[in-house]
Scaffold this motif. Structure first.
Motif, mmCIF file in Angstrom:
data_model
loop_
_atom_site.group_PDB
_atom_site.id
_atom_site.type_symbol
_atom_site.label_atom_id
_atom_site.label_comp_id
_atom_site.label_asym_id
_atom_site.label_seq_id
_atom_site.Cartn_x
_atom_site.Cartn_y
_atom_site.Cartn_z
ATOM 1 N N ARG A 296 0.862 -1.184 0.000
ATOM 2 C CA ARG A 296 0.000 0.000 0.000
ATOM 3 C C ARG A 296 0.894 1.228 0.000
ATOM 4 N N VAL A 297 0.727 2.064 -1.020
ATOM 5 C CA VAL A 297 1.598 3.223 -1.173
ATOM 6 C C VAL A 297 0.850 4.539 -1.092
ATOM 7 N N ALA A 298 -0.469 4.499 -1.122
ATOM 8 C CA ALA A 298 -1.239 5.741 -1.082
ATOM 9 C C ALA A 298 -2.678 5.432 -0.698
ATOM 10 N N HIS A 299 -3.361 6.493 -0.379
ATOM 11 C CA HIS A 299 -4.792 6.444 -0.083
ATOM 12 C C HIS A 299 -5.375 7.717 -0.678
ATOM 13 N N GLY A 300 -6.503 7.583 -1.356
ATOM 14 C CA GLY A 300 -7.081 8.775 -1.947
ATOM 15 C C GLY A 300 -8.484 8.547 -2.441
ATOM 16 N N GLU A 301 -9.026 9.566 -3.037
ATOM 17 C CA GLU A 301 -10.389 9.516 -3.527
ATOM 18 C C GLU A 301 -10.404 9.314 -5.034
ATOM 19 N N LEU A 302 -11.114 8.257 -5.447
ATOM 20 C CA LEU A 302 -11.267 7.910 -6.859
ATOM 21 C C LEU A 302 -12.723 7.545 -7.095
ATOM 22 N N ASP A 303 -13.163 7.666 -8.331
ATOM 23 C CA ASP A 303 -14.522 7.244 -8.659
ATOM 24 C C ASP A 303 -14.649 5.745 -8.401
ATOM 25 N N PRO A 304 -15.678 5.332 -7.671
ATOM 26 C CA PRO A 304 -15.853 3.899 -7.400
ATOM 27 C C PRO A 304 -16.466 3.188 -8.596
ATOM 28 N N ASP A 305 -16.224 1.876 -8.684
ATOM 29 C CA ASP A 305 -16.875 1.061 -9.708
ATOM 30 C C ASP A 305 -18.369 0.955 -9.435
ATOM 31 N N ASN A 306 -18.731 0.865 -8.171
ATOM 32 C CA ASN A 306 -20.122 0.735 -7.789
ATOM 33 C C ASN A 306 -20.595 2.069 -7.208
ATOM 34 N N PRO A 307 -21.639 2.657 -7.765
ATOM 35 C CA PRO A 307 -22.077 3.974 -7.287
ATOM 36 C C PRO A 307 -22.578 3.995 -5.845
ATOM 37 N N ILE A 308 -22.800 2.838 -5.229
ATOM 38 C CA ILE A 308 -23.211 2.847 -3.819
ATOM 39 C C ILE A 308 -22.029 3.126 -2.890
ATOM 40 N N ASP A 309 -20.808 3.032 -3.424
ATOM 41 C CA ASP A 309 -19.610 3.243 -2.616
ATOM 42 C C ASP A 309 -19.184 4.705 -2.621
ATOM 43 N N ASP A 310 -18.483 5.087 -1.560
ATOM 44 C CA ASP A 310 -17.872 6.409 -1.548
ATOM 45 C C ASP A 310 -16.569 6.355 -2.352
ATOM 46 N N ARG A 311 -15.782 7.385 -2.303
ATOM 47 C CA ARG A 311 -14.598 7.498 -3.167
ATOM 48 C C ARG A 311 -13.297 7.014 -2.505
ATOM 49 N N ARG A 312 -13.337 6.505 -1.284
ATOM 50 C CA ARG A 312 -12.114 6.112 -0.571
ATOM 51 C C ARG A 312 -11.473 4.872 -1.196
ATOM 52 N N HIS A 313 -10.202 4.989 -1.542
ATOM 53 C CA HIS A 313 -9.465 3.873 -2.135
ATOM 54 C C HIS A 313 -8.071 3.773 -1.524
ATOM 55 N N HIS A 314 -7.594 2.545 -1.425
ATOM 56 C CA HIS A 314 -6.186 2.282 -1.160
ATOM 57 C C HIS A 314 -5.525 2.067 -2.516
ATOM 58 N N VAL A 315 -4.268 2.464 -2.611
ATOM 59 C CA VAL A 315 -3.516 2.253 -3.845
ATOM 60 C C VAL A 315 -2.301 1.396 -3.512
ATOM 61 N N TYR A 316 -2.142 0.342 -4.290
ATOM 62 C CA TYR A 316 -1.063 -0.630 -4.094
ATOM 63 C C TYR A 316 -0.115 -0.605 -5.272
ATOM 64 N N ARG A 317 1.128 -1.012 -5.007
ATOM 65 C CA ARG A 317 2.137 -1.032 -6.069
ATOM 66 C C ARG A 317 3.103 -2.182 -5.842
ATOM 67 N N VAL A 318 3.551 -2.743 -6.959
ATOM 68 C CA VAL A 318 4.659 -3.685 -6.948
ATOM 69 C C VAL A 318 5.525 -3.348 -8.153
ATOM 70 N N ASP A 319 6.830 -3.328 -7.937
ATOM 71 C CA ASP A 319 7.763 -3.072 -9.035
ATOM 72 C C ASP A 319 8.219 -4.366 -9.675
ATOM 73 N N ARG A 320 8.638 -4.260 -10.917
ATOM 74 C CA ARG A 320 9.156 -5.425 -11.632
ATOM 75 C C ARG A 320 10.297 -6.041 -10.827
ATOM 76 N N PRO A 321 10.268 -7.351 -10.653
ATOM 77 C CA PRO A 321 11.377 -7.999 -9.922
ATOM 78 C C PRO A 321 12.696 -7.795 -10.661
ATOM 79 N N THR A 322 13.766 -7.673 -9.903
ATOM 80 C CA THR A 322 15.075 -7.435 -10.513
ATOM 81 C C THR A 322 15.861 -8.716 -10.720
ATOM 82 N N ASP A 323 15.417 -9.823 -10.145
ATOM 83 C CA ASP A 323 16.210 -11.056 -10.301
ATOM 84 C C ASP A 323 15.817 -11.861 -11.501
#
Length: 179
Positions: A152-179
């Protein structure tokens, strides 16, 4: 063993059934008529657009759906995401579902995400990272992302897929493995 193949028009009835399942419909909020599935998945199945829809199979049986794309191919979403997190030029995103409710809550989602990432890194050698936004209330999804190695690298407001939801989202990230 998990295997993958691109969605074809013959898969549309299966996708419609999965999208109508309550555990999927809650988060995907997608029309489930065959016409709607054809409209929304047809261009990808015919390879007429850059995003990719793949079916996951577990031991030869259909398990779920993976959507993957470069974020730059969706400028509207990219513009919504960039105030929350810096997005590298070759960042990709994924979305996923497990089709049958009986397969939910058993760690299979984590396996699907790990397998999907392995396939993504092999198929898109120019992908720098994967960034995934998930609604805060979709605990099963963000826990599966964490167990699959995303951070988890961020938290913010984004349009939800389902209109019953509010805009709160977690944002996750993974970088390309180096090995």
């Amino acid at each position: 063993m998990m295997t993958w193949r691109h969605v074809t028009s013959g898969d549309f009835p299966l996708l419609a059934r999965w999208l109508a399942a309550p555990h999927v419909a809650r988060w995907w909020h997608h029309e489930t008529s065959l016409e709607a599935v054809e409209r929304d998945f047809g261009p990808s199945a015919r390879r007429e657009e850059p995003n990719e829809d793949l079916l996951a199979f577990l031991d030869g049986s259909p398990l779920g759906l993976l959507q993957r794309s470069f974020l730059h191919d969706d400028p509207e979403y990219l513009n919504e995401l960039t105030p929350i997190i810096a997005v590298p030029s070759r960042a990709m995103t994924i979305d996923y579902l497990i089709g049958d409710a009986a397969d939910v809550g058993r760690g299979i989602g984590t396996r699907l995400i790990r397998s999907a990432l392995g396939r993504l890194w092999a198929d898109h050698r120019d992908a720098e990272c994967v960034i995934v936004a998930v609604h805060v209330d979709n605990i099963g999804s963000w826990r599966a992302l964490e167990k699959a190695g995303l951070t988890r690298v961020a938290h913010g407001e984004l349009d939800p897929d389902n209109p019953i939801d509010d805009r709160r989202h977690h944002v996750y990230r993974v970088d390309r493995p180096t090995d």
